[in-house]
Design an enzyme around this catalytic site. Structure first.
Site, PDB file in Angstrom:
ATOM      1  CG  HIS A 103      -8.871  33.362  42.147  1.00  0.00           C
ATOM      2  ND1 HIS A 103      -7.979  34.065  42.561  1.00  0.00           N
ATOM      3  CD2 HIS A 103      -8.437  32.384  41.049  1.00  0.00           C
ATOM      4  CE1 HIS A 103      -6.687  33.563  42.207  1.00  0.00           C
ATOM      5  NE2 HIS A 103      -6.912  32.594  41.057  1.00  0.00           N
ATOM      6  CD  GLU A 131      -9.513  36.232  45.176  1.00  0.00           C
ATOM      7  OE1 GLU A 131      -9.940  35.295  45.357  1.00  0.00           O
ATOM      8  OE2 GLU A 131      -8.415  35.976  44.338  1.00  0.00           O
ATOM      9  CB  CYS A 178      -5.528  30.438  43.092  1.00  0.00           C
ATOM     10  SG  CYS A 178      -5.041  29.703  41.652  1.00  0.00           S
TER      11      CYS A 178
END
Ligand code: GLN
Length: 190
Positions: free
Chosen positions: A170, A172, A78
Site C-alpha cells: 500500500h 498510499e 492489494c
C-alpha cells in the site's frame, strides 16, 4: 489530468490524498458514466470479495474491464491487485480478469498479517521506499508479458503488464509519493 479512484469500499481517501499532494484532479468513481472523464484509475485496497460484489451490483465490472482493455491505465493496490487478476488461487472465478497473473490471497499467514519493510524498486525510486503489507496477496504465476517490478524473499509483490500496474502493498499508506508519481507517468504517456 483527472485520475479516478474506485470509491466502493476500502482505502479510498489515502489515495486521493496522495494524488492531491501531486496536484492532480481526482474523481471518486461510483458509476460507469464517470469512466469517460478519467486518464487513469486506481483500485484501492480493502476486501476484494466485497468490492467485487459491489462492482457487479453497480454494473461497473464490465465497463471498467472494457476501458482497461482499450488501454486505460489502471493500478490495483492489494485487494485491487486481486480484482485485476485472471486467476485467484482456490477460487473458481475471478473479477476483472484483465491481468495475466494468478494471485494467492492473504499469503502472509497470521503472524505476518501486517508489516512494513523497505526496498528499492528499479524504475520507480532511486532510494529505498517503505512498503506496507496488510493481509496482502502474492503473485504466484505470471504470463509472458508481465514484468516483475519487485520481489521480496522470492515472493512477487509488484507487477506491470502494458497499461496495468499491481502491487501487493500500500504506497498510499506511507508518506512516500514515488509509486503514485510512477502511475501518473503511465497515465501521461497514454
Ligand atoms: N485480504 C484482502 C483481500 O483478500 C486484501 C487486503 C487489503 O487490501 N489490504 O481482499
Amino acid at each position: 489530468m483527472k485520475i479516478g479512484v474506485l470509491d466502493l469500499q476500502g482505502g479510498v481517501f489515502e489515495h486521493i490524498d496522495h494524488l492531491k499532494k501531486l496536484n492532480v484532479e481526482v474523481l471518486r468513481i461510483k458509476k460507469p458514466s464517470q469512466l469517460k472523464e478519467i486518464s487513469g484509475l486506481i483500485l484501492p485496497g480493502g476486501e476484494s470479495t466485497t468490492i467485487g460484489k459491489i462492482l457487479r451490483k453497480m454494473n461497473l465490472l464490465d465497463p471498467i474491464k472494457e476501458e482497461i482493455l482499450k488501454g486505460m491505465p489502471v493500478w490495483g493496490t492489494c485487494a485491487g491487485m486481486i480484482l485485476l487478476a485472471d486467476k485467484i488461487q482456490d477460487e473458481e472465478d475471478a473479477y476483472l480478469k484483465v491481468m495475466n497473473i494468478k494471485v494467492k490471497r492473504n499469503s502472509y499467514g497470521s503472524q505476518l498479517d501486517s508489516f512494513e519493510t523497505y526496498s528499492k524498486i528499479n524504475n520507480i525510486s532511486s532510494k529505498k521506499i517503505p512498503l506496507i503489507f496488510i493481509r496482502a496477496p502474492q503473485v504466484i504465476e505470471i504470463g509472458d508479458k508481465v514484468k516483475v517490478l519487485c520481489k521480496l524473499d522470492d515472493k512477487i509483490v509488484a507487477v506491470k503488464e502494458n497499461n496495468m500496474l499491481a502491487t501487493s502493498f500500500h504506497p498510499e499508506l506511507s508518506d512516500d509519493l514515488e509509486f503514485h508519481k510512477y502511475f501518473l507517468s503511465m497515465c501521461r504517456v497514454k
